[in-house]
Design an enzyme around this catalytic site. Structure first.
Site, PDB file in Angstrom:
ATOM      1  N   ASP A 132       0.824  -1.203   0.000  1.00 26.44           N
ATOM      2  CA  ASP A 132       0.000   0.000   0.000  1.00 26.44           C
ATOM      3  C   ASP A 132       0.865   1.263   0.000  1.00 26.44           C
ATOM      4  OD1 ASP A 132      -2.004   1.863   0.329  1.00 26.44           O
ATOM      5  OD2 ASP A 132      -2.388   1.378   2.425  1.00 26.44           O
ATOM      6  N   ASP A 146      -2.414   5.771  -5.026  1.00 24.34           N
ATOM      7  CA  ASP A 146      -2.573   4.870  -3.891  1.00 24.34           C
ATOM      8  C   ASP A 146      -2.871   3.444  -4.327  1.00 24.34           C
ATOM      9  OD1 ASP A 146      -3.082   3.712  -1.452  1.00 24.34           O
ATOM     10  OD2 ASP A 146      -4.966   4.766  -1.100  1.00 24.34           O
TER      11      ASP A 146
END
Length: 427
Positions: A77, A267
């Site tokens: 992430d 992201d």
């Protein structure tokens, strides 16, 4: 000659020790939670439910922990800063379906602290526990000692399908020197560059995370990587993100000019793309003039679907690079329209401005552009990728066909039983 040979071997050993790391990452395809009854529900709503479930559409790979080098599968992430795995003493983790937990022990090189920590995600999901310090390796490189949130309580994380999550943020505020994992690998000589990059493909297993460089074979044009400075807030903690300024957003013949305060992140931990609400509303209003959109309510949000096969105008984001040149990143509809169970949903949503991040470009955007995150120069690079929407798997639509086939067989069987019963009554 012997000295020259030894010198060459030493150079080769150094080169191997500091080569970039390529981590194959798997795209997890959503699974039905109640397959036997799914044909009885509204198919569009089922598709949206799968789409917005944060835990079912992420990319994951393996890391190794402790002296034992036990392997764990984590979601990588770029939008968060912390590594977390579940503790062996976490009843809610078992309830949420986590199958592997980490046993922190001195024998394994792990030290548990009394520092509490938690991470909260959209949709009410969260993990809570305490910080541990543990040796971490990846693809045989390492170990380096990193902070680990050892989860003691899991909230709304059912179906995550991985063992935890590894944040790849700018800093790690729980590290003694605030140094993030990738940057620490570089500082200790394991990789040649202090950067990581993502290539996200449409197949289940063609994606990769590269630590220490970029896989140029995944770039449509290897000579075109444009870097953008990240906006610094002066804090060496989790509040510092890979945040860049947006110059404008355009679609069709319309363009919305932005200011230096209009910022966002790329992201990998988010499936969709989120754009500032006022821009989103203008974009949807424009799309309604060129195509038929169907609204699908989902809680407090509304998704829009189009007829599968529809081509919509590009959505273009303009950013200024480190040399002051404006760069346009056009996202074709073949990338932002997502086919879920033969329902084609626009994978872009409005984002209410409650923080400094007004644009959140997730996997929908990252499949179009290879993204590079550079610690040395504190910048983020983008380059058009070779990913092809035509290679997207059709497993979900096949599964839907199986549902209807099962339903038909069931109806035939029921009809047969009714017919037999009526014959018996007539006798």
């Amino acid at each position: 000659m012997k000295q020259i040979g030894t010198f060459i071997l030493v150079l080769l050993a150094i080169n191997l020790a500091t080569s970039q790391i390529t981590i194959p990452i798997q795209k997890r395809i959503p699974q039905d939670t109640n397959e036997s009854n799914s044909f009885l529900e509204d198919q569009d709503q089922i598709a949206v439910d799968k789409l917005i479930n944060h835990s079912l559409q992420m990319y994951s790979g393996d890391i190794q922990l402790g002296n034992s080098k036990k392997t764990f599968t984590v979601d990588f992430d770029s939008g968060s800063n912390l590594l977390w795995l579940t503790s062996k003493n976490c009843p809610s983790c078992v309830k949420d379906g986590f199958k592997n937990s980490y046993d922190c022990s001195a024998q394994d090189g792990c030290t548990l602290t009394n520092i509490p920590a938690q991470v909260q995600y959209g949709g009410g999901a969260a993990v809570k526990g305490h910080i541990a310090r543990v040796p971490i390796s990846i693809a045989g490189k390492g170990p380096v000692t990193e902070a680990l949130l050892l989860v003691e309580k899991s909230v709304n994380n059912k179906g995550l399908q991985s063992d935890g999550l590894m944040g790849l943020g700018v800093y790690d505020e729980n590290d003694t020197d605030k140094v993030a994992f990738v940057n620490k690998l570089f500082k200790q000589g394991f990789i040649p560059k202090s950067q990581f990059s993502f290539y996200l493909g449409f197949g289940q297993s063609d994606s990769e995370l590269v630590i220490g460089g970029v896989d140029t074979s995944k770039l449509a044009n290897p000579s075109e990587i444009y870097y953008h400075p990240i906006i610094l807030n002066g804090q060496h903690n989790d509040s510092q993100r890979w945040r860049v300024a947006f110059k404008s957003v355009s679609f069709g013949n319309q363009s919305v000019t932005l200011t230096s305060q209009n910022t966002g992140i790329v992201d990998s931990g988010t499936t969709l793309a989120y754009i500032r609400n006022d821009v989103y509303k203008k974009w949807i209003s424009y799309l309604k003039t060129v195509a038929t959109l169907k609204a699908i309510p989902a809680g407090l949000s509304t998704f829009y679907s189009v007829k599968c096969g529809t081509t919509l105008p590009d959505l273009t984001f303009t950013l200024t690079d480190v040399n002051g040149v404006e760069r346009n990143y056009a996202l074709p509809s073949s990338f932002y329209i997502l086919n879920q169970d033969n329902t084609c949903i626009i994978g872009i949503q409005g984002n209410s401005v409650s923080s400094d991040i007004q644009f959140l470009l997730g996997d929908v955007f990252m499949r179009r552009f290879v993204s590079v995150f550079d610690y040395t120069n504190l910048q983020m690079g983008l380059s058009v990728s070779v990913a092809d929407p035509a290679t997207a798997p059709t497993l979900e639509s096949n599964k839907r066909s199986h549902h209807y086939a099962a339903l038909l067989l069931g109806l035939v069987a029921i009809s047969g039983l009714i017919f037999i019963t009526l014959r018996a009554l007539r006798k």
